[in-house]
Design an enzyme around this catalytic site. Structure first.
Site, PDB file in Angstrom:
ATOM      1  N   LEU A 133     -21.297 -22.562  18.309  1.00 26.57           N
ATOM      2  CA  LEU A 133     -22.451 -21.095  17.178  1.00 26.57           C
ATOM      3  C   LEU A 133     -22.673 -22.193  16.045  1.00 26.57           C
ATOM      4  O   LEU A 133     -23.962 -22.340  15.275  1.00 26.57           O
ATOM      5  CB  LEU A 133     -21.514 -20.122  16.549  1.00 26.57           C
ATOM      6  CG  LEU A 133     -21.389 -19.151  17.208  1.00 26.57           C
ATOM      7  CD1 LEU A 133     -20.611 -18.199  16.370  1.00 26.57           C
ATOM      8  CD2 LEU A 133     -22.893 -18.470  17.763  1.00 26.57           C
ATOM      9  N   GLY A 134     -22.489 -23.405  16.185  1.00 25.18           N
ATOM     10  CA  GLY A 134     -22.557 -24.335  14.348  1.00 25.18           C
ATOM     11  C   GLY A 134     -21.289 -25.235  14.493  1.00 25.18           C
ATOM     12  O   GLY A 134     -20.444 -25.166  14.958  1.00 25.18           O
ATOM     13  N   ARG A 135     -22.195 -26.718  13.758  1.00 24.49           N
ATOM     14  CA  ARG A 135     -20.252 -27.832  14.274  1.00 24.49           C
ATOM     15  C   ARG A 135     -21.068 -28.215  12.440  1.00 24.49           C
ATOM     16  O   ARG A 135     -22.166 -28.479  11.865  1.00 24.49           O
ATOM     17  CB  ARG A 135     -20.932 -29.137  15.092  1.00 24.49           C
ATOM     18  CG  ARG A 135     -22.147 -29.200  15.120  1.00 24.49           C
ATOM     19  CD  ARG A 135     -22.051 -30.292  15.425  1.00 24.49           C
ATOM     20  NE  ARG A 135     -22.630 -30.309  17.618  1.00 24.49           N
ATOM     21  CZ  ARG A 135     -21.870 -30.302  18.861  1.00 24.49           C
ATOM     22  NH1 ARG A 135     -21.262 -31.871  18.459  1.00 24.49           N
ATOM     23  NH2 ARG A 135     -22.489 -30.328  19.766  1.00 24.49           N
ATOM     24  N   PHE A 170     -15.900 -32.544  10.462  1.00 27.83           N
ATOM     25  CA  PHE A 170     -14.582 -32.086  12.006  1.00 27.83           C
ATOM     26  C   PHE A 170     -14.378 -31.041  12.033  1.00 27.83           C
ATOM     27  O   PHE A 170     -13.027 -29.991  12.359  1.00 27.83           O
ATOM     28  CB  PHE A 170     -13.378 -31.909  10.308  1.00 27.83           C
ATOM     29  CG  PHE A 170     -13.425 -33.681   9.464  1.00 27.83           C
ATOM     30  CD1 PHE A 170     -12.787 -34.374  10.164  1.00 27.83           C
ATOM     31  CD2 PHE A 170     -14.462 -32.670   8.437  1.00 27.83           C
ATOM     32  CE1 PHE A 170     -13.463 -35.901   8.848  1.00 27.83           C
ATOM     33  CE2 PHE A 170     -14.645 -34.335   7.524  1.00 27.83           C
ATOM     34  CZ  PHE A 170     -13.523 -35.714   8.218  1.00 27.83           C
ATOM     35  N   VAL A 175     -17.963 -24.502  15.693  1.00 28.63           N
ATOM     36  CA  VAL A 175     -17.279 -22.809  15.019  1.00 28.63           C
ATOM     37  C   VAL A 175     -17.749 -22.520  17.044  1.00 28.63           C
ATOM     38  O   VAL A 175     -18.713 -22.288  17.081  1.00 28.63           O
ATOM     39  CB  VAL A 175     -18.370 -21.994  14.390  1.00 28.63           C
ATOM     40  CG1 VAL A 175     -17.416 -20.996  14.683  1.00 28.63           C
ATOM     41  CG2 VAL A 175     -17.711 -22.730  13.038  1.00 28.63           C
ATOM     42  N   ASP A 216     -17.058 -22.979  -4.384  1.00 29.63           N
ATOM     43  CA  ASP A 216     -18.204 -22.796  -3.466  1.00 29.63           C
ATOM     44  C   ASP A 216     -19.333 -21.980  -3.041  1.00 29.63           C
ATOM     45  O   ASP A 216     -19.833 -21.605  -1.810  1.00 29.63           O
ATOM     46  CB  ASP A 216     -18.051 -23.915  -2.343  1.00 29.63           C
ATOM     47  CG  ASP A 216     -18.890 -24.945  -1.657  1.00 29.63           C
ATOM     48  OD1 ASP A 216     -20.011 -24.879  -2.215  1.00 29.63           O
ATOM     49  OD2 ASP A 216     -18.920 -25.385  -0.467  1.00 29.63           O
TER      50      ASP A 216
END
Length: 447
Positions: free
Chosen positions: A25-27, A30, A33, A147
């Site tokens: 799904l994403g990176r 570190f 996902v 954040d």
């Protein structure tokens, strides 16, 4: 062996016998996902965040601390608009954070897909309502996000918001002796001026500034302060050098101004947003039901004279007579009741204030009839009925009507009834059913 298992899991083999990892799904630097399927029968798909232990160790203690902070923060939060952490798994070489899946992507991508890159004001109200509801809840539990930005606001399949990425969150033990935070962190374009200037700050007030930036982006389609030079951007923020488009209403302009106040002492706090005219409309029953159900919502909760209790009702409230065993366990989890001497208006007001913190909203009988079967995409609707015990005393019956997680119990098992009782306070709750293990409550009344 553990490393072999982790590598195999990426190819479809079960992860520790519990999950099957799917597409990426994403990176990040570190972490990666993955979409994952739970091997438990009937379970919903999840997102699994995979972190490499050697990479975390090589990055220094700060990165490992961030992961631990994220887990600690998410474990204490359970709200419809906060991404849920289901569990944490680990092998010798990997850490797996199993989280709620948010297939709608992030808010930034959703805005970028729109031609104007902004939302109509009524739609922005609904989005902002969910964001603020989540942050009020977080702040009430001692968690400052630090954040808050569109990239960290995810969307589920129904378009509901899920605040995520608590890696920079501050917990109560993060406070110094002066009761403030001192670590400068976050994304500069969304960080408060006091954070950028590395001054001691209040985490909740810093989140309020970030909310102001997000609201500006929702309404205008661009950042209020956008400069590659952080010092120049901070200077613009202090001078309030921003301009909202002409189509933004005056109440919305005033709200943005109160949130983008460079002085944290006079900046509007997130918890105070419910009193603002623009936001108060979106917190109303009319606005919530209108946006969630798409129908004609009730105009108000009518305060008609509560019907008097009959003899059986009054006898069942007598000390030593507990009839709760006559009802199923599911019903006991879904329904609670309490006695109050407060006015109906005061009682509903306090229930609404508690709902902003605990993640539910009040509906009347007509509103319950319009609720879709299966709940409102995780949101919890609560209905209320009042009955007169005496001219100065009423019995209030509460029932969870939404937030079904698929077990037919409407999420009742996880609902914080004790937290609700604490939020209402002793000035509203005279006696409460089901929280004292059958012991006599105040004034000798057992419910």
């Amino acid at each position: 062996m553990a490393a072999t298992k982790s590598k195999a899991a990426k190819k479809g083999a079960p992860l520790l016998g519990k999950y099957e990892l799917g597409r990426l799904l994403g990176r990040g630097t570190f972490a990666k996902v993955y979409h994952a399927r739970s091997l438990a029968p009937g379970a919903d798909p999840v997102a699994v965040k995979v972190l490499d232990k050697p990479d975390l160790a090589a990055a220094g203690a700060g990165m490992a601390t961030r992961v631990l902070r994220e887990v600690a923060a998410m474990r204490r939060l359970r709200h419809p608009n906060v991404l849920r952490l289901h569990e944490v798994l680990a092998t010798r070489s990997k850490v797996y954070l199993v989280m709620e899946l948010a297939p709608g992507g992030d808010l930034l991508s959703r805005l970028a897909s729109l031609p104007s890159r902004r939302l109509p004001e009524h739609a922005a109200q609904r989005v902002f309502l969910q964001l603020v509801s989540a942050l009020i809840y977080c702040h009430a539990r001692g968690v400052s996000h630090r954040d808050v930005k569109p990239q960290n606001v995810l969307l589920d399949a129904h378009g509901n918001l899920k605040v995520s990425d608590f890696g920079l969150a501050a917990l109560p033990d993060s406070l110094r002796d002066d009761g403030r935070l001192h670590t400068a962190c976050g994304t500069p374009a969304f960080a408060a001026p006091e954070v950028l200037r590395r001054k001691a700050y209040d985490g909740a007030k810093a989140d309020a500034w970030s909310c102001g930036v997000i609201l500006f982006v929702l309404l205008a389609g661009h950042l209020p302060f956008d400069d590659s030079n952080i010092a120049d951007m901070c200077r613009k923020a202090h001078r309030r050098e921003y301009a909202l488009p002409r189509w933004v209403s005056q109440p919305a302009r005033r709200l943005v101004s109160r949130l983008l106040d460079p002085n944290p002492a006079t900046r509007l706090a997130v918890a105070e947003l419910a009193t603002h005219p623009w936001f108060k409309r979106s917190l109303s029953l009319d606005s919530q039901l209108g946006s969630l159900l798409g129908g004609q919502p009730e105009r108000e909760l009518a305060f008609q004279a509560p019907p008097p209790l009959n003899a059986f009702d009054i006898i069942s409230m007598s000390p030593g007579l507990d009839l709760s065993g006559l009802f199923g366990e599911s019903k006991r989890r879904r329904e609670k009741r309490f006695v109050t001497t407060a006015s109906p208006e005061r009682t509903v007001e306090r229930l609404g204030q508690a709902g902003a913190k605990l993640g539910y909203f009040m509906v009347g009988k007509k509103g319950v009839e319009r609720l879709p079967l299966g709940g409102l995409s995780g949101l919890v609707a609560m209905s209320m009925e009042m009955s007169e015990v005496s001219p100065s005393m009423m019995l209030v019956e509460l029932r969870l009507e939404g937030g079904d997680d698929g077990d037919g119990d409407g999420g009742a098992e996880e609902f914080g009834w004790e937290e609700l009782r604490a939020e209402l306070g002793d000035d509203v709750v005279m006696a409460w059913h089901g929280c004292d293990g059958g012991k006599k409550d105040k004034e000798g009344i057992l419910l």
